[in-house]
Design a protein around this motif. Structure first.
Motif, PDB file in Angstrom:
ATOM      1  N   ASP A  72      42.896  43.174  37.761  1.00 33.62           N
ATOM      2  CA  ASP A  72      42.938  44.250  38.758  1.00 33.62           C
ATOM      3  C   ASP A  72      44.379  44.280  39.290  1.00 33.62           C
ATOM      4  O   ASP A  72      44.720  43.608  40.257  1.00 33.62           O
ATOM      5  CB  ASP A  72      41.937  43.952  39.878  1.00 33.62           C
ATOM      6  CG  ASP A  72      41.874  45.082  40.903  1.00 33.62           C
ATOM      7  OD1 ASP A  72      42.824  45.901  40.934  1.00 33.62           O
ATOM      8  OD2 ASP A  72      40.903  45.129  41.671  1.00 33.62           O
ATOM      9  N   ALA A  86      45.128  45.260  42.961  1.00 37.98           N
ATOM     10  CA  ALA A  86      44.873  44.187  43.936  1.00 37.98           C
ATOM     11  C   ALA A  86      46.015  43.174  43.905  1.00 37.98           C
ATOM     12  O   ALA A  86      46.478  42.702  44.955  1.00 37.98           O
ATOM     13  CB  ALA A  86      43.539  43.509  43.624  1.00 37.98           C
ATOM     14  N   ARG A 107      49.011  44.709  45.707  1.00 33.46           N
ATOM     15  CA  ARG A 107      48.824  44.779  47.161  1.00 33.46           C
ATOM     16  C   ARG A 107      48.999  43.387  47.767  1.00 33.46           C
ATOM     17  O   ARG A 107      49.637  43.218  48.807  1.00 33.46           O
ATOM     18  CB  ARG A 107      47.450  45.374  47.502  1.00 33.46           C
ATOM     19  CG  ARG A 107      47.334  46.864  47.157  1.00 33.46           C
ATOM     20  CD  ARG A 107      46.054  47.490  47.686  1.00 33.46           C
ATOM     21  NE  ARG A 107      44.842  46.988  47.056  1.00 33.46           N
ATOM     22  CZ  ARG A 107      44.306  47.448  45.917  1.00 33.46           C
ATOM     23  NH1 ARG A 107      44.883  48.447  45.269  1.00 33.46           N
ATOM     24  NH2 ARG A 107      43.191  46.943  45.429  1.00 33.46           N
ATOM     25  N   GLN A 108      48.464  42.379  47.064  1.00 32.37           N
ATOM     26  CA  GLN A 108      48.609  41.010  47.562  1.00 32.37           C
ATOM     27  C   GLN A 108      50.085  40.574  47.505  1.00 32.37           C
ATOM     28  O   GLN A 108      50.591  39.929  48.437  1.00 32.37           O
ATOM     29  CB  GLN A 108      47.743  40.050  46.721  1.00 32.37           C
ATOM     30  CG  GLN A 108      47.690  38.629  47.265  1.00 32.37           C
ATOM     31  CD  GLN A 108      47.134  38.579  48.693  1.00 32.37           C
ATOM     32  OE1 GLN A 108      46.107  39.186  48.989  1.00 32.37           O
ATOM     33  NE2 GLN A 108      47.839  37.890  49.606  1.00 32.37           N
TER      34      GLN A 108
END
Ligand code: IMP
Length: 440
Positions: free
Chosen positions: A219, A222, A225-226
């Motif tokens: 992903d 994700a 974003r992390q």
């Protein structure tokens, strides 16, 4: 409470986009910027792109390195390279590209320094056949695509019949989805005289590629974003150029993705946030494929620029069409993409040529405009400004002040007519052939 993206103390993101029709030298600029970046992310296009790097032999052996799908940060051992969800991925080509990189001595480890979004759509053999057939049917109205299935893969994404990279790791649903897709495609292929798709062959090839790529299929949104929450620096690597953007470009002679900055958020899964956008533009203009090109040269000067700049497509080998710098088009793309700064590439190629640029267009009704029209671009008559050229070899120059006066005047004229600052100038393909200008 879970941390939210907006609350994070995030590092600025940098986005690099081509300004005209691609081939501006983004690979070299990404390579240069990637030295100070943690993540390099492709957000659109597919293996229609060709990003060329000229590196010291200690990095990638002899010869230039041409990347089509893998982000250009891969040559920097510390960067994580991400193929975002906005990219269309030919998994078989991707495996070959990874193999080629390893043969060149570049360490590629899926899951560590190469990630592929599970949401990215897959280019299938069916798409390639459709692409090439579509071009043949269009005849003189052809787009001049790279023939790699890009348009049909994006069409199937919108039609909600496409396969995603994550499907490659799910054998049962992959086989079922391929069966349904082949049934639909073969019904169209048969009357068109195209060879029918063989589901078992496609399944076997895709499963093999899927198994090889599996450790890197994640992903990616994700992960990005992390990464931003963790304060990592992200560099977004545009493919093609703003005038090939499916919405803002010279439609219908465009590619099928959002090649301008607008594609950077939907194509990665990162929410919109402030970022620095760098537009890459050559000191002259080029285009491959069909479509309007107002400043195109159809004479021996165009041939001479092609020869001097070695202007042949890095994906298809096609000769590129060459012409003068177009300040109208650059200004438009800069505005659409929110460009903060230009990198002017291939300036060394202009040695011995007059320095001409279009500053406005005359329209068929006799009026003049400095805006790029959405229609009838092939009917405009560019109005040129000409400056004296320079005769010196500028490949070895590393400071702006050391450039010949006429070269500096040309840069000033570009800034004047585009409204964009030229922050960096490239004077050759090598990593170090760069002039950084300090903010005045
Ligand atoms: P497609 O992307 O293969 O569908 O081709 C559509 C148009 O975009 C054609 O004019 C291609 O020549 C052009 N194109 C696609 N990728 C590139 C690129 O990386 N550089 C320059 N032109 C490209």
């Amino acid at each position: 409470m879970l941390p939210t993206f907006s609350a994070a103390r995030t590092m600025p993101t940098t986005c690099v986009v081509g300004i005209l029709w691609g081939d501006e030298g983004k690979g070299k600029v990404i390579d240069y910027l990637a030295a100070d970046t943690d993540y390099v992310v492709r957000f659109g296009g597919g293996h229609n792109a060709g990003h060329t790097l000229v590196l010291p032999p200690s990095v990638a052996g002899e010869g230039k390195l041409v990347l089509h799908l893998v982000p250009s940060g891969i040559v920097h051992p510390h960067t994580v390279n991400v193929i975002g969800n906005g990219v269309v991925v030919d998994p078989i080509h991707l495996c070959k590209e990874v193999e080629m990189l390893r043969e060149r001595g570049i360490d590629v480890e899926l899951g560590r320094n190469l990630l592929v979004s599970e949401r990215a759509h897959v280019i299938l053999e069916a798409h390639r056949r459709q692409d090439q057939w579509g071009e043949a049917v269009r005849g003189n109205g052809r787009i001049g695509t790279t023939g790699r299935g890009i348009g049909p893969a994006y069409s199937d994404r919108c039609a909600r019949v496409g396969l995603r990279v994550g499907d490659l790791c799910r054998p049962d649903s992959l086989r079922a989805a391929l069966g349904a897709l082949a049934e639909q495609k073969n019904a169209l292929f048969k009357p068109a005289g195209l060879e029918p798709l063989n589901v078992e062959e496609m399944f076997a090839a895709l499963r093999e590629a899927g198994e090889a790529l599996q450790p890197g299929i994640v992903d990616a949104g994700a992960a990005l974003r992390q990464a931003r929450l963790d304060g990592r620096r992200v560099l977004l690597e545009g493919a093609q150029g703003c005038l090939l953007d499916v919405e803002h470009g010279t439609y219908p002679f465009v590619t099928s993705s959002h090649a301008s900055t607008g594609g950077a958020f939907s194509g990665t899964g990162m929410p919109p946030h402030a970022m620095k956008t760098i537009g890459i533009v050559k000191a002259y203009a080029t285009r491959v494929g069909e479509g309007p090109f107002p400043t195109e040269l159809h004479d021996e000067t165009g041939d001479a620029i092609r020869k001097a700049g070695n202007e042949y497509g890095s994906t298809t080998g096609r000769p590129r069409r060459c012409g003068w710098f177009d300040a109208v088009a650059v200004r438009y793309s800069g505005a659409v993409s929110g460009v903060d700064e230009l990198v002017l590439t291939c300036f060394d190629v202009m040695r011995g040529f007059p320095l001409r640029m279009a500053t406005s267009y005359k329209l068929s009704d006799g009026s003049t405009t400095t805006d790029l029209p959405a229609f009838d671009l092939d009917g405009v008559v560019p109005q040129f400004e000409e400056l004296p050229g320079f005769e010196e070899d500028i490949c070895h120059i590393r400071s702006f002040d050391a450039l010949p006066q006429s070269a500096r005047d040309y840069v000033a004229a570009i800034e004047h007519h585009t409204g964009l600052r030229v922050g960096t100038i490239s004077v050759g393909p090598g990593r170090d052939q760069i002039i950084r200008r300090h903010q005045s």
